[in-house]
Design an enzyme around this catalytic site. Structure first.
Site, PDB file in Angstrom:
ATOM      1  N   GLY A   1      79.498  43.133  -3.371  1.00 29.44           N
ATOM      2  CA  GLY A   1      78.038  42.536  -3.738  1.00 29.44           C
ATOM      3  C   GLY A   1      76.936  43.616  -3.761  1.00 29.44           C
ATOM      4  O   GLY A   1      76.903  44.397  -3.145  1.00 29.44           O
TER       5      GLY A   1
ATOM      6  N   GLY B   1      84.672  45.426   2.409  1.00 30.59           N
ATOM      7  CA  GLY B   1      85.787  45.328   1.515  1.00 30.59           C
ATOM      8  C   GLY B   1      85.805  46.851   0.875  1.00 30.59           C
ATOM      9  O   GLY B   1      86.969  47.456   0.757  1.00 30.59           O
TER      10      GLY B   1
ATOM     11  N   ASP C   1      74.076  41.365   4.549  1.00 31.93           N
ATOM     12  CA  ASP C   1      74.407  40.656   5.808  1.00 31.93           C
ATOM     13  C   ASP C   1      74.075  41.205   7.117  1.00 31.93           C
ATOM     14  O   ASP C   1      74.359  40.566   8.179  1.00 31.93           O
ATOM     15  CB  ASP C   1      76.154  40.169   5.840  1.00 31.93           C
ATOM     16  CG  ASP C   1      76.213  39.255   4.354  1.00 31.93           C
ATOM     17  OD1 ASP C   1      75.174  38.806   3.925  1.00 31.93           O
ATOM     18  OD2 ASP C   1      77.370  39.403   4.067  1.00 31.93           O
TER      19      ASP C   1
ATOM     20  N   ARG D   1      57.672  16.572   4.905  1.00 33.78           N
ATOM     21  CA  ARG D   1      58.901  16.811   4.005  1.00 33.78           C
ATOM     22  C   ARG D   1      59.608  17.567   5.336  1.00 33.78           C
ATOM     23  O   ARG D   1      59.086  18.562   5.976  1.00 33.78           O
ATOM     24  CB  ARG D   1      59.254  17.238   2.833  1.00 33.78           C
ATOM     25  CG  ARG D   1      58.948  16.340   1.837  1.00 33.78           C
ATOM     26  CD  ARG D   1      59.177  17.277   0.393  1.00 33.78           C
ATOM     27  NE  ARG D   1      59.199  16.018  -0.531  1.00 33.78           N
ATOM     28  CZ  ARG D   1      58.421  16.245  -1.855  1.00 33.78           C
ATOM     29  NH1 ARG D   1      58.187  17.557  -2.086  1.00 33.78           N
ATOM     30  NH2 ARG D   1      58.572  15.313  -2.493  1.00 33.78           N
TER      31      ARG D   1
ATOM     32  N   MET E   1      72.017  33.542   3.035  1.00 29.89           N
ATOM     33  CA  MET E   1      73.079  33.967   2.920  1.00 29.89           C
ATOM     34  C   MET E   1      73.648  34.367   4.138  1.00 29.89           C
ATOM     35  O   MET E   1      72.941  34.605   5.291  1.00 29.89           O
ATOM     36  CB  MET E   1      73.269  35.272   2.028  1.00 29.89           C
ATOM     37  CG  MET E   1      73.175  34.836   0.544  1.00 29.89           C
ATOM     38  SD  MET E   1      73.637  36.190  -0.796  1.00 29.89           S
ATOM     39  CE  MET E   1      73.904  35.520  -2.003  1.00 29.89           C
TER      40      MET E   1
ATOM     41  N   ARG F   1      77.832  34.400   5.423  1.00 33.00           N
ATOM     42  CA  ARG F   1      79.163  33.496   5.589  1.00 33.00           C
ATOM     43  C   ARG F   1      79.586  33.395   6.971  1.00 33.00           C
ATOM     44  O   ARG F   1      79.974  32.434   7.575  1.00 33.00           O
ATOM     45  CB  ARG F   1      80.231  34.342   4.574  1.00 33.00           C
ATOM     46  CG  ARG F   1      80.114  34.207   3.353  1.00 33.00           C
ATOM     47  CD  ARG F   1      81.147  35.024   2.551  1.00 33.00           C
ATOM     48  NE  ARG F   1      81.305  34.854   1.177  1.00 33.00           N
ATOM     49  CZ  ARG F   1      81.572  35.718   0.233  1.00 33.00           C
ATOM     50  NH1 ARG F   1      81.802  36.993   0.806  1.00 33.00           N
ATOM     51  NH2 ARG F   1      81.717  35.411  -0.962  1.00 33.00           N
TER      52      ARG F   1
ATOM     53  N   VAL G   1      68.696  35.374  -5.022  1.00 27.92           N
ATOM     54  CA  VAL G   1      67.244  35.803  -4.906  1.00 27.92           C
ATOM     55  C   VAL G   1      67.042  36.806  -3.731  1.00 27.92           C
ATOM     56  O   VAL G   1      66.538  37.870  -3.672  1.00 27.92           O
ATOM     57  CB  VAL G   1      66.298  34.626  -4.733  1.00 27.92           C
ATOM     58  CG1 VAL G   1      64.955  35.166  -4.370  1.00 27.92           C
ATOM     59  CG2 VAL G   1      66.287  33.721  -5.768  1.00 27.92           C
TER      60      VAL G   1
HETATM   61  O1  F6P Z   1      78.221  40.010   1.317  1.00 26.64           O
HETATM   62  C1  F6P Z   1      76.868  39.804   0.623  1.00 26.64           C
HETATM   63  C2  F6P Z   1      76.958  38.515   0.143  1.00 26.64           C
HETATM   64  O2  F6P Z   1      75.474  38.553  -0.546  1.00 26.64           O
HETATM   65  C3  F6P Z   1      77.064  37.479   1.166  1.00 26.64           C
HETATM   66  O3  F6P Z   1      75.907  37.316   1.926  1.00 26.64           O
HETATM   67  C4  F6P Z   1      77.218  36.249   0.232  1.00 26.64           C
HETATM   68  O4  F6P Z   1      77.928  35.355   0.692  1.00 26.64           O
HETATM   69  C5  F6P Z   1      78.041  36.966  -0.745  1.00 26.64           C
HETATM   70  O5  F6P Z   1      77.847  38.261  -1.002  1.00 26.64           O
HETATM   71  C6  F6P Z   1      78.025  36.200  -2.405  1.00 26.64           C
HETATM   72  O6  F6P Z   1      78.886  36.965  -3.059  1.00 26.64           O
HETATM   73  P1  F6P Z   1      78.829  36.646  -4.761  1.00 26.64           P
HETATM   74  O7  F6P Z   1      77.845  37.971  -5.044  1.00 26.64           O
HETATM   75  O8  F6P Z   1      80.184  37.272  -5.102  1.00 26.64           O
HETATM   76  O9  F6P Z   1      78.365  35.492  -4.969  1.00 26.64           O
END
Ligand code: F6P
Length: 341
Positions: free
Chosen positions: A10, A104, A127, A162, A169, A171, A273
């Site tokens: 990413g 990765g 992250d 509200r 982000m 995971r 974003v």
């Molecule tokens: O690892 C970076 C990240 O932006 C994560 O925070 C997010 O879950 C993931 O990549 C999103 O990946 P993709 O760009 O494949 O949607």
């Protein structure tokens, strides 16, 4: 020396700053030649690359994304790369490969290094979950974007009484949620590391409204999940790269809170974003330092390692250290943020 560089996984703000820094240090100081493989490891495998000279990297320091393009690598292609690692180095005439990427990418880098390709890695991820380095570039930018979004959401939330559920982000590691939630003064923060009970969030919102406050903002990491038996929710499937798909906790939680509170609750999914646009000054500096040290390491023959920030210094650490465990938010950091549920 001939250096190959690529960006994989990413994208993240600061990648171009690393590429620029590698080229500047390599060309200006050592008289090296630098080639950039396109679209991550795919460019290495398919032989798609271009020469990167000083002009090629002019004006990219503040640019988001990556001028080289990026892609994720499928397992069978990684095996192909490992089987041909030394042949590839010979074919492209490279003395070292500098892959810039997250977990990765660095795992692939370690496998290529084990297969005999001289590699110096550079870690990146918004992250901030790579254990061997105190910080990764991109994280500061992402936290800034999420913080600004929550600052803005507070004013509109208050006008309409509200609850705003802001999904950011993260995971498996909730660093972005923790730090942006703290910086924005979110009233609730939900992290993947600590399953939450929606009843606690309901009680928090009710307490705020009871003392005359007219809104609440809850920051939830995309990988956060409710404690068992507290709410009907399950995360998604697995994508083709073997990653769990996390989509929907922000929306599910907003619906749940609206149902339980009888007040309007709106989900806001910040998504990509957070990864786009210009890097902050902090990220530009860290990325530039990583690039500089990667070239120095290459010239020392310090292969099979990657740049890492330790305190305020950049050190070289084994690639294996980067990929053994994920750096998640420890309990004491959660305790510092009063609003973590
Ligand atoms: O690892 C970076 C990240 O932006 C994560 O925070 C997010 O879950 C993931 O990549 C999103 O990946 P993709 O760009 O494949 O949607």
């Amino acid at each position: 020396m001939r250096i190959g560089v690529l960006t994989a996984g990413g994208d993240c703000p600061g990648l171009n700053a690393v590429i620029r820094s590698v080229v500047h240090r390599a060309v200006t100081n050592f008289g090296d030649e630098v080639i950039g493989f396109e679209d991550g490891y795919a460019g290495l495998l398919d032989g798609h690359y271009r020469t990167l000279d000083l002009n090629a990297v002019s004006g990219i320091l503040a640019r988001g994304g990556t001028v080289l393009g990026s892609s994720r690598l499928q397992r069978d292609r990684l095996r192909e790369a490992c089987d041909n690692a030394q042949d590839m180095a010979r074919e492209f005439g490279i003395d070292v490969l500098i892959p810039i990427g997250g977990e990765g990418t660095l795992t692939a880098a370690r496998m290529l290094s084990d297969a005999g390709l001289p590699v110096v890695g550079v870690p990146k991820t918004i992250d901030n979950d790579i254990s061997a380095t105190d910080r990764t570039f991109g994280f500061d930018t992402a936290v800034g974007v999420a913080t600004e979004a929550m600052d803005r959401l507070k004013t509109t939330a208050e006008s309409h009484q509200r609850v705003m559920v802001v999904e950011v982000m993260g995971r498996h590691a909730g660093w972005i949620a923790l730090e942006s939630g703290m910086a924005a003064g979110a009233h609730g923060i939900c992290l993947p590391e600590r399953p939450f009970d929606p009843s606690d969030l309901v009680a928090m919102v009710e307490e705020r409204f009871a003392r005359g406050k007219r809104f609440a903002v809850i920051c939830v990491a995309e990988g956060a999940h409710p404690a068992e038996g507290t709410m009907d929710y399950g995360h998604g499937a697995i994508d083709k790269f073997g990653h769990e798909r996390f989509q929907g906790i922000g929306t599910a939680l907003a619906f749940e809170l609206e149902r339980r509170l009888g007040k309007e609750a709106k989900p806001v999914i910040l998504g990509h974003v957070q990864r786009g646009g210009t890097p902050t000054a902090y990220d530009r500096v860290l990325a530039t330092r990583f690039g500089w040290h990667a070239v120095e390491a290459a010239h020392r023959g310090d292969f099979g390692r990657m740049t890492a920030l330790r305190g305020t210094e950049i050190e070289m650490v084994p690639l294996a250290d980067a990929t053994t465990e994920l750096k998640t938010v420890p309990k004491d950091r959660m305790d510092e943020a009063e609003s973590v549920f």
